[in-house]
Design an enzyme around this catalytic site. Structure first.
Site, PDB file in Angstrom:
ATOM      1  CD  GLN A  92     139.037  82.634   1.748  1.00  0.00           C
ATOM      2  OE1 GLN A  92     139.280  81.659   1.037  1.00  0.00           O
ATOM      3  NE2 GLN A  92     139.387  83.852   1.370  1.00  0.00           N
ATOM      4  CB  SER A  93     135.591  77.168   1.335  1.00  0.00           C
ATOM      5  OG  SER A  93     136.522  77.329   0.286  1.00  0.00           O
ATOM      6  CB  VAL A  94     131.797  79.433   5.256  1.00  0.00           C
ATOM      7  CG1 VAL A  94     130.358  79.660   5.686  1.00  0.00           C
ATOM      8  CG2 VAL A  94     132.583  78.788   6.405  1.00  0.00           C
TER       9      VAL A  94
END
Length: 338
Positions: A76-78
């Protein structure tokens, strides 16, 4: 460059044999591996049927420990932390400037979360610096997609990581592709840019189709990282192998200033600790959250510094329970580093 534990051990052995010059041992305590394994294993049991992955590295000595460290987890946004580094590498190379202005068109918009999409069309112009701060600090999906397109797309980000020998971290899709794919929706369209419109479109997808899409997403190697891959990225970022000193400082400052993930790793570290981090969260659907993540560099009050990566996939816990899993890992890490 840091001296790895293996090199340090060889140097100590040579010194004991009377050859070679004496080497300075690590000034920080060794990790308590038994304690870490016991405590994190117990936390992982509480997280079931979700799967927990953890990585920890002493940034002074290079000593590492991991739990499910070789397993791939959806980022995801990592991914926006490596994206931010790749963008700044273009700045360092002179191919991009932080004060360059990018004008957005309707087709540049991406799914929520995106304050930039919410502000469109009232505002269309953003500097690269503003987009970088929005992507890595606020986790704005439009900012991330626009920057990724500017530097050549997802493949360019992964190629840059590979070129820097950051393995087991791969970026394959724009957010406008990944987010609808992961939940069984049709291709994203600008009319869905608001949270209300996006949720209305999501609710039109039959529940069984959404469950199938989530299952595929959880087994898909695209857009994933392993805990040890995340540690490798953080280590190289910290050590100055990826960026110039100025760019490294800027990215870490944005990651420190972010207000996202206050109840995750940050909540578990002791008072006086500073955390430069990037979170990642998938949308919960039908009681399952495909990803709840947090990776970063923590500096303790006494100056010791560690890279930490925590991934939780397929969780059925409520929001508070998911956040507590990550905070409890940070508490276990604090005890494990001595």
């Amino acid at each position: 460059m840091r001296i790895s534990l293996a090199v340090a051990f060889v140097a100590l052995a040579l010194s004991a044999c009377g050859s070679g010059s004496p080497q300075t041992a690590s000034e920080t305590p060794q990790l308590n591996l038994a304690q870490l394994s016991t405590e994190v294993s117990a936390i992982a049991e509480r997280a079931r049927p979700g799967v927990l992955g953890v990585g920890l590295m002493n940034l002074e000595s290079g000593e590492t420990w991991d739990f499910n460290g070789e397993r791939r987890f959806p980022m995801q946004s990592v991914f926006k932390a490596p994206l931010g580094a790749a963008v700044l590498a273009e700045v360092d190379a002179g191919r991009l400037k932080l004060d360059d202005t990018i004008t957005l068109a309707e087709e540049d918009l991406s799914p929520p979360l995106s304050p930039i999409a919410d502000a469109y069309p009232a505002r269309r112009d953003y500097t690269v610096r503003e987009l970088l701060t929005a992507a890595t600090g606020v986790s704005d999906n439009t900012a991330a997609d626009v920057l990724m397109k500017k530097i050549g797309g997802p493949g360019a980000v992964t190629a840059w990581l590979v070129g820097k020998k950051v393995e087991e971290v791969r970026v394959d899709r724009y957010e406008r592709q990944l987010q609808p794919d992961s939940i069984g929706m049709a291709s994203f369209r600008p009319a869905w840019k608001s949270s209300q419109a996006y949720m209305a479109a999501l609710n039109n997808v039959p529940p069984e189709a959404r469950r199938k899409a989530v299952a595929i997403y959880l087994s898909d190697p695209q857009d994933t990282a392993t805990p040890r891959g995340a540690l490798n990225f953080l280590d190289k970022l910290d050590d100055g192998e990826l960026l110039s000193p100025a760019s490294r400082k800027l990215l870490l400052q944005i990651m420190t200033d972010t207000t996202t993930g206050q109840d995750r790793l940050k909540a578990g570290f002791p008072a006086g600790a500073s955390l430069a981090h990037k979170t990642g969260t998938a949308r919960t659907d039908q009681g399952v959250t495909p990803a709840v993540n947090d990776i970063g560099i923590v500096t303790l009050a006494d100056g010791r510094r560690y890279a930490v990566a925590v991934f939780l996939s397929g969780s059925t816990l409520d929001a508070a329970g998911r956040e507590k899993i990550l905070a409890d890992v940070a508490r276990a890490v604090t005890r494990g580093v001595g």
